[in-house]
Motif scaffolding. Structure first.
Motif, PDB file in Angstrom:
ATOM      1  N   PRO A 174      49.033  27.405  -8.582  1.00 22.51           N
ATOM      2  CA  PRO A 174      50.471  27.628  -8.450  1.00 22.51           C
ATOM      3  C   PRO A 174      51.202  26.303  -8.299  1.00 22.51           C
ATOM      4  CG  PRO A 174      49.388  28.046  -6.369  1.00 22.51           C
ATOM      5  CD  PRO A 174      48.292  27.817  -7.374  1.00 22.51           C
ATOM      6  N   THR A 175      52.476  26.297  -8.630  1.00 20.48           N
ATOM      7  CA  THR A 175      53.301  25.126  -8.364  1.00 20.48           C
ATOM      8  C   THR A 175      53.633  25.083  -6.879  1.00 20.48           C
ATOM      9  OG1 THR A 175      55.393  26.281  -8.691  1.00 20.48           O
ATOM     10  CG2 THR A 175      54.328  25.347 -10.664  1.00 20.48           C
ATOM     11  N   ALA A 176      54.119  23.939  -6.438  1.00 23.95           N
ATOM     12  CA  ALA A 176      54.499  23.817  -5.037  1.00 23.95           C
ATOM     13  C   ALA A 176      55.572  24.831  -4.665  1.00 23.95           C
ATOM     14  CB  ALA A 176      54.983  22.396  -4.759  1.00 23.95           C
ATOM     15  N   GLN A 177      56.548  25.018  -5.545  1.00 24.43           N
ATOM     16  CA  GLN A 177      57.625  25.971  -5.274  1.00 24.43           C
ATOM     17  C   GLN A 177      57.083  27.382  -5.139  1.00 24.43           C
ATOM     18  OE1 GLN A 177      61.199  24.993  -5.060  1.00 24.43           O
ATOM     19  NE2 GLN A 177      60.900  26.884  -3.903  1.00 24.43           N
ATOM     20  N   GLU A 178      56.168  27.757  -6.027  1.00 23.42           N
ATOM     21  CA  GLU A 178      55.568  29.098  -5.953  1.00 23.42           C
ATOM     22  C   GLU A 178      54.772  29.265  -4.675  1.00 23.42           C
ATOM     23  OE1 GLU A 178      54.921  29.854 -10.770  1.00 23.42           O
ATOM     24  OE2 GLU A 178      53.331  28.935  -9.549  1.00 23.42           O
ATOM     25  N   LEU A 179      54.028  28.233  -4.290  1.00 30.20           N
ATOM     26  CA  LEU A 179      53.202  28.332  -3.087  1.00 30.20           C
ATOM     27  C   LEU A 179      54.066  28.442  -1.836  1.00 30.20           C
ATOM     28  CD1 LEU A 179      50.343  28.444  -2.053  1.00 30.20           C
ATOM     29  CD2 LEU A 179      50.310  25.934  -1.986  1.00 30.20           C
ATOM     30  N   LEU A 180      55.142  27.692  -1.785  1.00 28.06           N
ATOM     31  CA  LEU A 180      56.057  27.810  -0.653  1.00 28.06           C
ATOM     32  C   LEU A 180      56.663  29.212  -0.580  1.00 28.06           C
ATOM     33  CD1 LEU A 180      57.792  24.343  -0.970  1.00 28.06           C
ATOM     34  CD2 LEU A 180      56.710  25.177   1.126  1.00 28.06           C
ATOM     35  N   ARG A 181      57.042  29.753  -1.734  1.00 30.54           N
ATOM     36  CA  ARG A 181      57.659  31.074  -1.758  1.00 30.54           C
ATOM     37  C   ARG A 181      56.664  32.168  -1.367  1.00 30.54           C
ATOM     38  NH1 ARG A 181      59.057  30.919  -6.520  1.00 30.54           N
ATOM     39  NH2 ARG A 181      57.425  32.179  -7.477  1.00 30.54           N
ATOM     40  N   THR A 182      55.483  32.130  -1.928  1.00 31.82           N
ATOM     41  CA  THR A 182      54.509  33.189  -1.634  1.00 31.82           C
ATOM     42  C   THR A 182      53.994  33.091  -0.198  1.00 31.82           C
ATOM     43  OG1 THR A 182      52.708  31.847  -2.554  1.00 31.82           O
ATOM     44  CG2 THR A 182      53.795  33.404  -4.039  1.00 31.82           C
ATOM     45  N   THR A 183      53.878  31.878   0.302  1.00 29.04           N
ATOM     46  CA  THR A 183      53.433  31.717   1.692  1.00 29.04           C
ATOM     47  C   THR A 183      54.462  32.307   2.645  1.00 29.04           C
ATOM     48  OG1 THR A 183      52.175  29.708   1.162  1.00 29.04           O
ATOM     49  CG2 THR A 183      52.783  30.050   3.470  1.00 29.04           C
ATOM     50  N   ALA A 184      55.736  32.018   2.412  1.00 29.32           N
ATOM     51  CA  ALA A 184      56.789  32.573   3.258  1.00 29.32           C
ATOM     52  C   ALA A 184      56.789  34.097   3.196  1.00 29.32           C
ATOM     53  CB  ALA A 184      58.144  32.018   2.841  1.00 29.32           C
ATOM     54  N   ALA A 185      56.578  34.649   2.009  1.00 27.03           N
ATOM     55  CA  ALA A 185      56.571  36.101   1.849  1.00 27.03           C
ATOM     56  C   ALA A 185      55.387  36.729   2.583  1.00 27.03           C
ATOM     57  CB  ALA A 185      56.532  36.458   0.369  1.00 27.03           C
ATOM     58  N   ARG A 186      54.226  36.098   2.476  1.00 30.22           N
ATOM     59  CA  ARG A 186      53.037  36.649   3.119  1.00 30.22           C
ATOM     60  C   ARG A 186      53.109  36.575   4.636  1.00 30.22           C
ATOM     61  NH1 ARG A 186      47.558  34.722   0.106  1.00 30.22           N
ATOM     62  NH2 ARG A 186      46.719  36.175   1.669  1.00 30.22           N
TER      63      ARG A 186
ATOM     64  N   ARG B  60      44.443  18.704  -1.323  1.00 32.83           N
ATOM     65  CA  ARG B  60      44.440  18.771   0.134  1.00 32.83           C
ATOM     66  C   ARG B  60      44.989  20.090   0.676  1.00 32.83           C
ATOM     67  NH1 ARG B  60      46.481  12.620   1.791  1.00 32.83           N
ATOM     68  NH2 ARG B  60      44.469  11.604   1.390  1.00 32.83           N
ATOM     69  N   ILE B  61      45.406  20.968  -0.191  1.00 33.98           N
ATOM     70  CA  ILE B  61      45.878  22.284   0.245  1.00 33.98           C
ATOM     71  C   ILE B  61      44.688  23.228   0.301  1.00 33.98           C
ATOM     72  CG2 ILE B  61      47.338  24.267  -0.300  1.00 33.98           C
ATOM     73  CD1 ILE B  61      49.009  21.913   0.473  1.00 33.98           C
ATOM     74  N   THR B  62      44.498  23.860   1.454  1.00 32.31           N
ATOM     75  CA  THR B  62      43.424  24.825   1.624  1.00 32.31           C
ATOM     76  C   THR B  62      44.036  26.171   2.011  1.00 32.31           C
ATOM     77  OG1 THR B  62      43.065  24.525   4.012  1.00 32.31           O
ATOM     78  CG2 THR B  62      42.045  22.897   2.530  1.00 32.31           C
ATOM     79  N   THR B  63      43.176  27.149   2.220  1.00 36.50           N
ATOM     80  CA  THR B  63      43.684  28.451   2.678  1.00 36.50           C
ATOM     81  C   THR B  63      44.043  28.427   4.159  1.00 36.50           C
ATOM     82  OG1 THR B  63      41.428  29.212   3.124  1.00 36.50           O
ATOM     83  CG2 THR B  63      42.363  29.711   0.947  1.00 36.50           C
ATOM     84  N   ALA B  64      43.769  27.327   4.852  1.00 34.67           N
ATOM     85  CA  ALA B  64      44.028  27.254   6.291  1.00 34.67           C
ATOM     86  C   ALA B  64      45.508  27.405   6.607  1.00 34.67           C
ATOM     87  CB  ALA B  64      43.505  25.937   6.859  1.00 34.67           C
ATOM     88  N   HIS B  65      46.389  27.064   5.651  1.00 34.64           N
ATOM     89  CA  HIS B  65      47.819  27.170   5.951  1.00 34.64           C
ATOM     90  C   HIS B  65      48.230  28.598   6.280  1.00 34.64           C
ATOM     91  CE1 HIS B  65      47.814  28.056   1.589  1.00 34.64           C
ATOM     92  NE2 HIS B  65      48.872  28.801   1.858  1.00 34.64           N
ATOM     93  N   LEU B  66      47.528  29.562   5.725  1.00 32.41           N
ATOM     94  CA  LEU B  66      47.855  30.955   6.040  1.00 32.41           C
ATOM     95  C   LEU B  66      47.462  31.296   7.482  1.00 32.41           C
ATOM     96  CD1 LEU B  66      46.745  32.632   2.701  1.00 32.41           C
ATOM     97  CD2 LEU B  66      49.088  32.302   3.526  1.00 32.41           C
TER      98      LEU B  66
END
Length: 235
Positions: free
Chosen positions: A3-15, A194-200
């Protein structure tokens, strides 16, 4: 597909978005049912949260810079500066709540309200900076919405003026520069792997600890531990 950074920020906020009914106090403030004393306790707790978060963000700035993650370092540096500004705006809020300097200096914070900054400190020591950027950005969206609601209610139901509401206005206002820094940090994290699933996990725990903050205040509001017999608007 990455995903792009924008998509990842959006989906993370939604989740990580909380359930609509998850906050037990903000709706009470919104319609003027919360005790005025509860607003004072909120401000007193923030008097401890703000400097703790500032030091955590400063440490994250140093860690990110040492790891050559200059994008994340810039993001955390801006957050640290923002906490300094927020601290300045607490004084008019405390004054409007009738909190004396002596009470502010001797107030003992509640564990349920301080779990959030304690976890931010853990993240400052242990979290991958780019993952922490993602988690914090999602959480800030929730906090900002709460602050916007509280700021309106303080004017409508509690008679607070603009200066007294400045603390909440600060967090409720759009922060386009910070948003751009978050986007750059996440994109750099993706580019460097450097992005992992840990951010969730980070974001989920941040959300739960913030819920504990509001729940602790709501318990005091409901059982009168906030002090006095005053009701909303009866300061």
């Amino acid at each position: 597909m990455t995903p792009t950074a924008q998509e990842l920020l959006r989906t993370t906020a939604a989740r990580l978005a909380p359930e609509p009914a998850a906050n037990p106090l903000v709706p009470r403030i919104a319609d003027g049912r919360a005790r005025a004393r509860t607003i004072a306790v909120l401000a007193l707790e923030q008097r401890h949260v703000i400097p703790a978060d500032r030091r955590s963000f400063q440490h994250l700035t140093r860690r990110a810079a040492e790891a050559k993650d200059l994008e994340s370092a810039a993001f955390f540096d801006t957050l640290a500066d923002g906490e300094s500004l927020a601290r300045e705006r607490l004084t008019p809020l405390l004054d409007a709540c009738g909190v004396s300097r002596a009470e502010a200096a001797t107030y003992e914070p509640q564990a349920g309200c301080q779990t959030y900054p304690a976890y931010v400190a853990w993240l400052a020591l242990n979290g991958e900076p780019a993952d922490v950027v993602l988690a914090l950005t999602a959480n800030f969206a929730v906090w900002g919405a709460c602050c916007a609601t509280v700021a309106r209610a303080l004017r409508d139901h509690y008679g607070f003026d603009d200066e007294a509401c400045g603390f909440f206005d600060f967090f409720a206002e759009p922060a386009p520069d910070l948003d751009r820094q978050a986007l750059a940090a996440v994109q750099a994290g993706l580019d460097r792997g450097r992005i992992t699933t840990a951010h969730l996990r980070y974001g989920r725990l941040l959300g739960q600890y913030e819920e504990m903050f509001w729940e602790t205040l709501a318990e005091g509001d409901g059982n009168g531990d906030g002090g006095g017999d005053e009701t909303a608007g009866g300061r």
